[in-house]
Motif scaffolding. Sequence first.
Motif, mmCIF file in Angstrom:
data_model
loop_
_atom_site.group_PDB
_atom_site.id
_atom_site.type_symbol
_atom_site.label_atom_id
_atom_site.label_comp_id
_atom_site.label_asym_id
_atom_site.label_seq_id
_atom_site.Cartn_x
_atom_site.Cartn_y
_atom_site.Cartn_z
ATOM 1 N N GLU A 190 0.863 -1.186 0.000
ATOM 2 C CA GLU A 190 0.000 0.000 0.000
ATOM 3 C C GLU A 190 0.892 1.225 0.000
ATOM 4 O O GLU A 190 1.739 1.390 0.886
ATOM 5 C CB GLU A 190 -0.900 0.016 1.241
ATOM 6 C CG GLU A 190 -1.853 1.176 1.294
ATOM 7 C CD GLU A 190 -3.219 0.859 0.670
ATOM 8 O OE1 GLU A 190 -4.133 1.669 0.788
ATOM 9 O OE2 GLU A 190 -3.341 -0.222 0.053
ATOM 10 N N SER A 191 0.751 2.066 -1.024
ATOM 11 C CA SER A 191 1.538 3.293 -1.059
ATOM 12 C C SER A 191 1.168 4.187 0.123
ATOM 13 O O SER A 191 -0.001 4.238 0.514
ATOM 14 C CB SER A 191 1.285 4.052 -2.360
ATOM 15 O OG SER A 191 1.700 3.305 -3.481
ATOM 16 N N SER A 193 0.152 7.480 2.291
ATOM 17 C CA SER A 193 -0.788 8.555 1.957
ATOM 18 C C SER A 193 -0.083 9.769 1.365
ATOM 19 O O SER A 193 -0.673 10.557 0.631
ATOM 20 C CB SER A 193 -1.575 8.970 3.205
ATOM 21 O OG SER A 193 -0.688 9.362 4.249
ATOM 22 N N SER A 194 1.196 9.893 1.655
ATOM 23 C CA SER A 194 1.977 11.021 1.140
ATOM 24 C C SER A 194 2.583 10.725 -0.230
ATOM 25 O O SER A 194 3.266 11.572 -0.804
ATOM 26 C CB SER A 194 3.109 11.360 2.118
ATOM 27 O OG SER A 194 3.954 10.229 2.312
ATOM 28 N N VAL A 196 2.798 9.471 -4.404
ATOM 29 C CA VAL A 196 2.277 10.024 -5.654
ATOM 30 C C VAL A 196 0.820 9.632 -5.835
ATOM 31 O O VAL A 196 0.431 8.487 -5.620
ATOM 32 C CB VAL A 196 3.101 9.495 -6.854
ATOM 33 C CG1 VAL A 196 2.486 9.957 -8.173
ATOM 34 C CG2 VAL A 196 4.545 9.976 -6.748
ATOM 35 N N SER A 197 -0.002 10.598 -6.219
ATOM 36 C CA SER A 197 -1.424 10.354 -6.465
ATOM 37 C C SER A 197 -1.782 10.921 -7.831
ATOM 38 O O SER A 197 -1.478 12.074 -8.130
ATOM 39 C CB SER A 197 -2.275 11.005 -5.376
ATOM 40 O OG SER A 197 -3.653 10.780 -5.610
ATOM 41 N N ASN A 199 -5.071 11.218 -10.576
ATOM 42 C CA ASN A 199 -6.528 11.073 -10.678
ATOM 43 C C ASN A 199 -7.144 10.588 -9.368
ATOM 44 O O ASN A 199 -8.076 9.782 -9.358
ATOM 45 C CB ASN A 199 -6.899 10.114 -11.814
ATOM 46 C CG ASN A 199 -6.754 10.753 -13.183
ATOM 47 O OD1 ASN A 199 -6.482 11.948 -13.285
ATOM 48 N ND2 ASN A 199 -6.942 9.982 -14.231
ATOM 49 N N GLY A 200 -6.585 11.068 -8.262
ATOM 50 C CA GLY A 200 -7.126 10.741 -6.949
ATOM 51 C C GLY A 200 -6.786 9.349 -6.455
ATOM 52 O O GLY A 200 -7.325 8.900 -5.439
ATOM 53 N N LYS A 201 -5.870 8.659 -7.139
ATOM 54 C CA LYS A 201 -5.488 7.301 -6.747
ATOM 55 C C LYS A 201 -3.982 7.224 -6.562
ATOM 56 O O LYS A 201 -3.219 7.726 -7.390
ATOM 57 C CB LYS A 201 -5.920 6.292 -7.822
ATOM 58 C CG LYS A 201 -7.426 6.167 -7.994
ATOM 59 C CD LYS A 201 -7.777 5.393 -9.252
ATOM 60 C CE LYS A 201 -7.503 6.211 -10.493
ATOM 61 N NZ LYS A 201 -8.011 5.566 -11.739
ATOM 62 N N ARG A 202 -3.563 6.582 -5.476
ATOM 63 C CA ARG A 202 -2.135 6.344 -5.290
ATOM 64 C C ARG A 202 -1.679 5.228 -6.221
ATOM 65 O O ARG A 202 -2.492 4.527 -6.819
ATOM 66 C CB ARG A 202 -1.854 5.980 -3.838
ATOM 67 C CG ARG A 202 -1.999 7.154 -2.865
ATOM 68 C CD ARG A 202 -2.030 6.700 -1.433
ATOM 69 N NE ARG A 202 -3.268 5.993 -1.124
ATOM 70 C CZ ARG A 202 -3.404 5.124 -0.134
ATOM 71 N NH1 ARG A 202 -2.373 4.811 0.623
ATOM 72 N NH2 ARG A 202 -4.564 4.537 0.088
ATOM 73 N N GLU A 205 -2.793 0.633 -4.023
ATOM 74 C CA GLU A 205 -3.840 0.740 -2.999
ATOM 75 C C GLU A 205 -4.486 -0.617 -2.730
ATOM 76 O O GLU A 205 -5.676 -0.710 -2.481
ATOM 77 C CB GLU A 205 -4.906 1.743 -3.451
ATOM 78 C CG GLU A 205 -4.392 3.155 -3.637
ATOM 79 C CD GLU A 205 -5.473 4.143 -4.035
ATOM 80 O OE1 GLU A 205 -5.401 5.305 -3.616
ATOM 81 O OE2 GLU A 205 -6.428 3.728 -4.758
ATOM 82 N N GLU A 316 -2.260 9.577 -16.234
ATOM 83 C CA GLU A 316 -2.997 8.323 -16.401
ATOM 84 C C GLU A 316 -3.792 8.381 -17.703
ATOM 85 O O GLU A 316 -4.506 9.352 -17.953
ATOM 86 C CB GLU A 316 -3.949 8.103 -15.222
ATOM 87 C CG GLU A 316 -4.804 6.848 -15.340
ATOM 88 C CD GLU A 316 -5.778 6.693 -14.177
ATOM 89 O OE1 GLU A 316 -5.334 6.268 -13.099
ATOM 90 O OE2 GLU A 316 -6.972 7.036 -14.357
#
Length: 406
Positions: A190-191, A193-194, A196-197, A199-202, A205, A316
Amino acid sequence: MRPLSLQFLIFVVTLSLLTNCKDKGFLETHWDHPLQVQNEINQNPSQSIQNFDPKECGTCHSNQWNKWKNSFHAKSIGNGFLWQKEILSRKEWDNCLNCHSPLPETKAILSETYQTREVLVSQKNHFPNGINNPSIQCASCHIRKDMVYGPPSRYGSLRNQDQYLNSLPHNGFKVQNEFTTSEFCKSCHESPSSGVSINGKRLMETYMEWGNSSFAKQGIQCQNCHMPDREHSWKGIHDEDFVRKAIETDWKIERTKSGELYVRAEFKSIAIGHKFPTYLIPKVYLRFYGIDVNGKRILMEESIIGRLLNTQLTEEYYDTRIEPKASHLVEFSYPIRNRNIQKVLWEIEVDPDEHYVRSFEESQNAKGSLLSQSTKEQIKLSLSEKKESRYTLFTLSLPVPVSLPQ
């Protein structure tokens, strides 16, 4: 009253601090990177577990060792990983090692950061024969500060369990229920929370995807699928049989009055507790071919399941991954015209390492002149390994229905 109130306040604050320290979760400390060395410099080596070599663990845990040595955990330090040291900063490289080689003693083989006296002494004590494979090892998950940790017995409660555990080799082990939970895997799957994100996704996940699924609500953990009967193989997208058992296909072909072929195909995730495929690396290709009387294949339609990002991880292009218990639906019409198509093939190909291949090839082309010869060779070997990981999951066939009466 005021002094008493102050004393009470100090008592409450102190109790709160003590409680917070006491309640710090096992996993929070177990995966607190960088991990601590296994023993102190001045500790008597005879008082600690001497040999952490996985092969040594295999003398008693032969089943686990035999599964582990062929797993991706045992291959976490491969050519595809090693070549990147030359293009990453030391901080970036050390951060990668947290998951690819968690122990400080194995990290010292790969990074100058960990070649301190404290780590090297511990390395000498625990790997007296050296470290041939500084990957994710038995001790990476099961040993901290010379204490062995593991899951509870599969066979129910034991009489005099404390006495039983303490009578085992290496002074027994400490039981932790967390070894049987999905959260145990979260640290590396799990990446943060800080991270790279896009389109709202790390980038990764997997734990969150599982947490939002019906599998989590039913209490089905990562280990139920990836470590059945506690085997240490961690099968996943690279294993054909493993994937086949987790998906289901259904399709039909109809012939329209205008003479076209109508195809409807459903690719369903039935036993996958996260998005399929999870992460951004793998791609799954659904290709439909018309086969004529001469056996010639004519590509009619192609659909891709996966998440496609550019190699810079800044944009993306699409995300067609399947949610747990959901389907990927393909519908299309194809004009036959004068082609004498006899049947339709549905071929499903899995490319577990698509993003790696694309990324490594771009790096090779863009930075090849700046890389050492040994690094170029590592990229070459890695690309060969990644390209060979592709496989055909299914090849299905249906005859073309006869023309409808006019």
